[in-house]
Write an enzyme that holds these catalytic residues in place. Sequence first.
Site, short mmCIF file in Angstrom:
data_model
loop_
_atom_site.label_atom_id
_atom_site.label_comp_id
_atom_site.label_asym_id
_atom_site.label_seq_id
_atom_site.Cartn_x
_atom_site.Cartn_y
_atom_site.Cartn_z
N GLY A 243 19.86 49.11 -12.22
CA GLY A 243 21.08 49.90 -12.25
C GLY A 243 21.97 49.57 -13.43
O GLY A 243 21.84 48.51 -14.04
N HIS B 227 19.76 52.77 -7.65
CA HIS B 227 18.57 53.07 -6.86
C HIS B 227 18.90 52.94 -5.37
O HIS B 227 18.33 52.08 -4.68
CB HIS B 227 17.43 52.12 -7.23
CG HIS B 227 17.12 52.06 -8.69
ND1 HIS B 227 16.68 50.93 -9.32
CD2 HIS B 227 17.20 53.01 -9.66
CE1 HIS B 227 16.50 51.17 -10.62
NE2 HIS B 227 16.81 52.43 -10.85
N GLU C 205 18.21 52.24 -20.48
CA GLU C 205 18.57 53.48 -19.78
C GLU C 205 19.87 54.11 -20.32
O GLU C 205 20.39 55.06 -19.75
CB GLU C 205 18.69 53.21 -18.28
CG GLU C 205 17.33 52.92 -17.65
CD GLU C 205 17.38 52.67 -16.16
OE1 GLU C 205 18.27 51.91 -15.72
OE2 GLU C 205 16.53 53.22 -15.44
#
Length: 232
Positions: free
Chosen positions: A33, A101, A80
Amino acid sequence: MASGEEMEWELRRSLVRFGRMLYRLGFMPGTSGNLSVRLDEERILATPTGRSKFLLRSEDMVIVDLDGRQLAGTRKVTSEIGMHLAIYRLRPDADAVIHSHPPIATGFACSGRPLDEPLCSEAIMTLGVVPLAPYATTGTHGLVESLEPLIPHHSAILLANHGAVTCGNDLLDAFLKMETVEHFAHICLVAHQLGSVRLLEGHAIDQLHEARARYLAGAHQGGRMVRQMVAG
Ligand SMILES: [Zn+2]
């Protein structure tokens, strides 16, 4: 009036605080994350790669430009980051992005199921439909391409076989959306397990869409007023 530096440290502390809340909810296990906020027109402050969101400190954050080039921070930028930058590029109204997630919403994303059934009045009001972006490898341009058509119309999106991403006018707003996505996914799961799902219909949905439009206009107005106050 807070100086730019004071404001930056306040945002760093907010990233720590919301990272810890998401970790405690089980949405960001291990080092997964990432969270980010707009510092100004050209710079994004983000959580670094490879760090537990429970152990994160204010000084761990990295600063990148809108092309993802690292401008500051001793830790590395997350692979990301492209997903965050695509949202900042396509949504001038978004000042914060969270990718996580959450297990039940991710279960839907791993089953090829968007959260698009008119089941819960609150979810329609606050999220609308949560679409599912087609699968693409994390950290690649393919993931950004899979999200691009959805970003202008949705502030919460499921990523197939991966997780979810939300944006908001600040970190709290993006956090509340992520929390609501998981809560809605949980309700959908239980309703389907009970086996007698009753979807909302026609007029009821139209009324909720009208209420949502009013809610969004109010939220937009509120955000603009806050920004005007901050800008002095
Ligand atoms: Zn991820």
